[in-house]
Scaffold this active site. Structure first.
Site, PDB file in Angstrom:
ATOM      1  N   CYS A 133       0.814  -1.216   0.000  1.00  0.00           N
ATOM      2  CA  CYS A 133       0.000   0.000   0.000  1.00  0.00           C
ATOM      3  C   CYS A 133       0.845   1.263   0.000  1.00  0.00           C
ATOM      4  CB  CYS A 133      -0.981   0.009   1.174  1.00  0.00           C
ATOM      5  SG  CYS A 133      -0.232  -0.230   2.800  1.00  0.00           S
ATOM      6  N   HIS A 172      -1.449   0.643   7.407  1.00  0.00           N
ATOM      7  CA  HIS A 172      -2.125   0.829   6.126  1.00  0.00           C
ATOM      8  C   HIS A 172      -1.828   2.246   5.663  1.00  0.00           C
ATOM      9  CE1 HIS A 172      -4.733  -0.066   2.873  1.00  0.00           C
ATOM     10  NE2 HIS A 172      -5.704   0.752   3.226  1.00  0.00           N
ATOM     11  N   ASP A 180      -8.346   4.961  -1.141  1.00  0.00           N
ATOM     12  CA  ASP A 180      -7.863   3.716  -0.551  1.00  0.00           C
ATOM     13  C   ASP A 180      -8.076   2.619  -1.582  1.00  0.00           C
ATOM     14  OD1 ASP A 180      -7.299   1.419   0.845  1.00  0.00           O
ATOM     15  OD2 ASP A 180      -8.744   1.753   2.457  1.00  0.00           O
TER      16      ASP A 180
END
Length: 204
Positions: free
Chosen positions: A27, A80, A96
């Site tokens: 990520c 994250h 996201d």
């Protein structure tokens, strides 16, 4: 209702989700590439955008509405990373690439559905947020992907096909971004309530 109206007129800063550069479990690099795209396409000023690392001291954070956990339960990530766009129109959006929520998602909707409230979460699982300006993230972030190898040197998840991200000044410094120690690394560290107070569209 005002937020929905603003969202309807908002032009995303990114390509559609399926056209974004994406590698599962990377990520931090997905968001770096998204920052790079925004910088190169000039639709919005880069200074309106931020990389947001979400973690805590125990590296155990619950996030809901993730593709890795369909249904009502949260995924427990060690960290994250999302992108935050604070548009000049007074509306903030979260990008996201791992969520089942819209892409991009209005800030307040994302916070309510993905983070819920700290009140119902044991203190050791409460999330913290390191918010780094996108230009600083592009300039300073570096990862050799060593965190994705097991003790035998095998990849836990296949790495991206493009070269590792590094700069003349920065080699592997991912841990400085994941750290929620405000004395370390770049950007500012917030609690959930501080993060919402700072960036919620309701505060404009």
């Amino acid at each position: 209702m005002e937020g929905n109206a603003a969202a309807a007129h908002y032009k995303p800063a990114s390509p559609p989700r399926d056209a974004c550069i994406y590698n599962s479990c990377y990520c931090e690099e997905n968001i770096w590439k998204l920052c790079e795209y925004i910088k190169n396409h000039d639709q919005y000023p880069l200074e309106e955008c931020y990389a947001v690392f979400i973690s805590n001291e125990r590296k155990m954070i619950p996030i809901w509405k993730q593709q890795a956990r369909p249904g009502d339960g949260p995924v427990i990530w060690d960290y994250h990373v999302v992108l935050l766009h604070v548009s000049s129109g007074g509306q903030s959006f979260i990008y996201d690439l791992d969520t089942v929520l819209p892409f991009p998602c209005p800030f307040d909707t994302y916070v309510e559905d993905a983070f819920k409230s700290d009140e119902d979460i044991h203190p050791q699982f409460r999330r913290k947020f390191r918010v780094i300006r996108a230009d600083s993230y592009l300039k300073n972030f570096a990862s050799d992907r060593s965190h994705m190898k097991d003790s035998s040197g095998n990849w836990r998840e296949p790495p991206p096909a493009y070269p590792c991200i590094e700069t003349g000044d920065s080699k592997m410094n991912l841990n400085d971004f994941i750290s929620m120690d405000p004395e370390v690394g770049w950007g500012a560290v917030y609690s959930l309530s501080e993060f919402v107070h700072r960036f919620s569209s309701h505060n404009y």
